[in-house]
Scaffold this active site. Structure first.
Site, mmCIF file in Angstrom:
data_model
loop_
_atom_site.group_PDB
_atom_site.id
_atom_site.type_symbol
_atom_site.label_atom_id
_atom_site.label_comp_id
_atom_site.label_asym_id
_atom_site.label_seq_id
_atom_site.Cartn_x
_atom_site.Cartn_y
_atom_site.Cartn_z
ATOM 1 N N ASP A 222 0.859 -1.190 0.000
ATOM 2 C CA ASP A 222 0.000 0.000 0.000
ATOM 3 C C ASP A 222 0.890 1.233 0.000
ATOM 4 O OD1 ASP A 222 -1.888 2.003 0.371
ATOM 5 O OD2 ASP A 222 -3.035 0.876 1.858
ATOM 6 N N ARG B 46 -0.226 4.417 -0.417
ATOM 7 C CA ARG B 46 -1.006 5.637 -0.234
ATOM 8 C C ARG B 46 -0.504 6.509 0.916
ATOM 9 N NH1 ARG B 46 -6.858 2.929 0.018
ATOM 10 N NH2 ARG B 46 -5.578 1.372 1.098
#
Length: 205
Positions: free
Chosen positions: A130, A132
């Site tokens: 991930d 983000r």
């Protein structure tokens, strides 16, 4: 605690929808010009906690109705819940494919078609599971003068980042929707490898 504002508020306009009228607010990242939006429903200025969803962009799920993920289902459910309570905000966080970009997301899909799971595919492409950055969302809250939220999420990473940035999350509101045969393994991997809180869903499946 994050101290340096990463965004500036650019413009806003009415957005009539089938669920009612939202206020569409546009933001721009100061360093790179990337843009994000907020969808505001009702009056969020009265100082009370705001029902909110941080929704990361998913073209395939949000616009093309993909069954490979739960993203489109979550966006629709969050918009409906906010409209039903009469006030709230969706932060549309434009970091497609957990911030690997649309074309790399398609490459990851191809690897998943060959048997890798969503985490393994990202790692195979040289990315973290991930990528983000949710601190940008905390800045959006601050620019909207939102200090306290009830957050529609199953993702503990969102909670931690937003809290560390000084936003008071008074409640995590589960958003468990959209499980189907096409995304069952994907959701299981989100729970087992990425820590998403989907245990209530498991009890019913």
């Amino acid at each position: 605690m994050y101290n340096t504002m990463q965004l500036k508020r650019i413009s806003e306009a009415r957005l009539p929808t089938i669920l009612g009228e939202f206020l569409l607010v546009g933001f721009e990242e100061i360093i790179n010009g990337n843009n994000h939006i907020a969808l505001i429903y009702g009056d969020i200025t009265n100082g009370k906690s705001v029902l909110s969803r941080i929704h990361s962009e998913c073209l395939t799920g949000d616009a093309l109705f993909s069954l490979r993920c739960d993203c489109g289902f979550q966006l629709k459910a969050a918009l409906k819940q906010i409209a039903q309570v009469g006030r709230g905000v969706i932060l549309y966080h434009r970091q497609e494919g957990r911030n690997i970009g649309l074309l790399n997301k398609i490459r990851a899909y191809a690897l998943q078609d060959q048997g890798l799971d969503t985490v393994e595919a990202n790692l195979k492409l040289g990315f973290q599971p991930d990528e983000r950055d949710f601190s940008i969302c905390a800045d959006m809250y601050k620019l909207l003068s939102i200090n306290e939220v009830r957050l529609l999420t199953n993702n503990p990473k969102k909670l931690e980042t937003i809290k560390n940035a000084g936003i008071n999350v008074i409640e995590r509101v589960p958003l468990i929707v959209g499980r189907n045969p096409q995304n069952n393994n994907y959701l299981n991997v989100k729970a087992s490898k990425l820590g998403h809180i989907l245990f209530d869903d498991y009890k019913n499946n």
